[in-house]
Design an enzyme around this catalytic site. Structure first.
Site, PDB file in Angstrom:
ATOM      1  N   THR A  63      18.999  25.967   8.541  1.00 24.53           N
ATOM      2  CA  THR A  63      17.653  25.449   8.298  1.00 24.53           C
ATOM      3  C   THR A  63      16.624  26.235   9.095  1.00 24.53           C
ATOM      4  O   THR A  63      15.535  26.554   8.592  1.00 24.53           O
ATOM      5  CB  THR A  63      17.583  23.958   8.673  1.00 24.53           C
ATOM      6  OG1 THR A  63      18.509  23.223   7.874  1.00 24.53           O
ATOM      7  CG2 THR A  63      16.182  23.405   8.461  1.00 24.53           C
ATOM      8  N   HIS A 107      15.898  29.393   7.308  1.00 19.33           N
ATOM      9  CA  HIS A 107      14.962  29.178   6.189  1.00 19.33           C
ATOM     10  C   HIS A 107      13.520  29.124   6.703  1.00 19.33           C
ATOM     11  O   HIS A 107      12.606  29.699   6.095  1.00 19.33           O
ATOM     12  CB  HIS A 107      15.301  27.876   5.462  1.00 19.33           C
ATOM     13  CG  HIS A 107      16.521  27.946   4.608  1.00 19.33           C
ATOM     14  ND1 HIS A 107      16.595  28.719   3.470  1.00 19.33           N
ATOM     15  CD2 HIS A 107      17.724  27.332   4.721  1.00 19.33           C
ATOM     16  CE1 HIS A 107      17.791  28.580   2.915  1.00 19.33           C
ATOM     17  NE2 HIS A 107      18.491  27.745   3.662  1.00 19.33           N
TER      18      HIS A 107
END
EC number: 1.1.1.103
Length: 344
Positions: free
Chosen positions: A40, A43
Site C-alpha cells: 500500500t 502505491h
C-alpha cells in the site's frame, strides 16, 4: 518529530518535521521503534490511480510497526507506559451493525492508519487503545513490525481447513509467501506457490513450500500431477496476486468442492469461467484485513509455536535511508523491508 509524509500529489515520499500528536482520552501515544514498507505504501509512493482517489495530501503514511507506549489517555485501561505494542490498522466506528455484533473487520466506516488518518512512519503515533495489541516478550521486534501483513496472510490462509489438504497460493509477494508458510505450519499436505518473479519464488522455497512454480517456465498442472501425485486438483486456493490470469488458472485447477480465499486486489475487471465455479461447486470468499482480534491471537500463537518469518525480511535501513528502502520495494527484488526509527 520526524515523519514520512505524502506532501505533494506526485510520486515520492518526503521526510518532514511535524508536531508530536496528542492522544485523546481513549488513545495511546506510541513511540515507534521499527516499521515495515507495505505494498500500500508503494502505491502511495507511486501515486497511482488508487492513491490519487484515496489519499488526502498531506498525509503521514505507514501502518506496519512495532513500538512502545509513551503516554496514555485518561480513560485507557489495560496498558502501561513502556508496554511493547503493535496495532490493528483498521480503525472502526464501533456503532454500525457489524461492529455492534462483534464483526469489526466488516465495518463499513473503517478508516485506515496511514491512509485516511495519520500513519506510523513517524517517531510517534496516536492509536485508539482498542486497536493496540500487547506483544509477548518472545516475539522479536522485526517480526512484530510485520504483524499487520502477517495478519492478512493468517486471515486468508485460515479461512478454510488446511490439515491434509493440497493448497495452491497464487502470488509470491511477502503476504503470499507468509500465507504459504502458515499453510505448511498447520498441516497442509502439499503447498504449491506460483509467480513470475524468481527472486520471490526463491524466498518461498526458503519458507518451506512444497513446490514453487514460475508459470512462465513450467506447467502448473503437470508439476502437481507428475511430481506431487495429485490427480484431482487443489482443495484450497489462496489468491494473493490480484492477477486475472492467476485467478483464472486457480479456478481451472481446483478440485470439485474446492474453496478459494481472495486477498489480491485486481487492477481492473477479471474474467473467469463461472461455469467451472458452478459445476465444480466452488466456494469463493473475499478477504480484507484481519479479524479483530481473533487473527492477532492466532498470529502470536503461530510464532510462539515455531513458525519462523525471518527469511521473508530481506532488507533493513535506518530511517534516514528510507529512500533506499522504497527503492528496494520498487525493484521487486525484496521481501519485507524494515525501517528502523532508532537507527539514523
Amino acid at each position: 518529530m520526524k515523519a514520512l509524509s505524502k506532501q505533494e500529489s506526485r510520486a515520492g515520499i518526503w521526510m518532514v518535521d511535524t508536531e508530536v500528536p496528542r492522544p485523546g482520552p481513549n488513545d495511546l501515544l506510541i513511540r515507534v521503534k521499527k516499521g515495515s514498507i507495505c505494498g500500500t505504501d508503494v502505491h502511495i509512493y507511486k501515486w497511482d490511480e488508487w492513491a490519487q482517489k484515496t489519499i488526502p495530501v498531506p498525509m503521514v503514511v505507514g501502518h506496519e510497526y512495532v513500538g512502545v507506549v509513551a503516554a496514555m489517555g485518561s480513560e485507557v485501561r489495560g496498558f502501561n507506559v513502556g508496554d511493547r505494542v503493535s496495532g490493528e490498522g483498521h480503525v472502526t466506528c464501533g456503532h454500525c451493525r457489524n461492529c455492534r455484533a462483534g464483526r469489526r473487520h466488516l465495518c463499513r466506516n473503517t478508516l485506515g492508519v496511514g491512509v485516511n488518518r495519520p500513519g506510523s512512519f513517524a517517531e510517534y503515533l496516536v492509536l485508539p487503545a482498542f486497536n493496540a495489541f500487547k506483544l509477548p516478550d518472545d516475539i522479536p521486534d522485526d517480526v512484530a513490525a510485520i504483524f499487520d501483513p502477517f495478519g492478512n496472510a493468517v486471515h486468508t490462509a485460515l479461512s478454510f481447513d488446511l490439515v491434509g489438504e493440497d493448497v495452491l497460493v497464487t502470488g509470491a509477494g511477502p503476504i503470499g509467501v507468509m500465507a504459504a508458510a502458515v499453510a505448511r505450519h498447520v498441516g497442509a499436505r502439499n503447498v504449491v506457490i506460483t509467480d513470475i518473479n524468481d527472486y520471490r519464488l526463491d524466498l518461498a522455497r526458503k519458507m518451506g513450500v512444497t513446490r514453487a512454480v514460475n508459470v512462465t517456465k513450467e506447467d502448473l498442472w503437470s508439476v502437481a500431477r507428475n511430481e506431487l501425485g495429485m490427480t484431482e486438483g487443489f482443495d484450497v486456493g489462496l489468491e494473493m496476486s490480484g492477477s486475472g490470469p492467476a485467478f483464472a488458472q486457480m479456478v481451472d485447477v481446483m478440485n470439485n468442492g474446492g474453496k478459494i480465499a481472495l486477498l489480491g486486489i485486481p487492477s481492473g475487471d477479471v474474467r473467469i469461467d463461472w461455469n467451472a465455479v458452478i459445476f465444480k461447486m466452488l466456494t469463493i470468499k473475499g478477504i480484507y484485513g484481519r479479524e479483530m482480534f481473533e487473527t492477532w491471537y492466532k498470529m502470536a500463537a503461530l510464532i510462539q509455536s515455531g513458525l519462523d518469518l525471518r527469511p521473508i525480511i530481506t532488507h533493513h535501513f535506518g530511517i534516514d535511508d528510507f529512500q533506499q528502502g522504497f527503492d528496494a520495494m520498487l525493484s521487486g527484488q525484496s521481501g519485507k523491508v524494515i525501517l528502523d526509527w532508532e537507527k539514523r
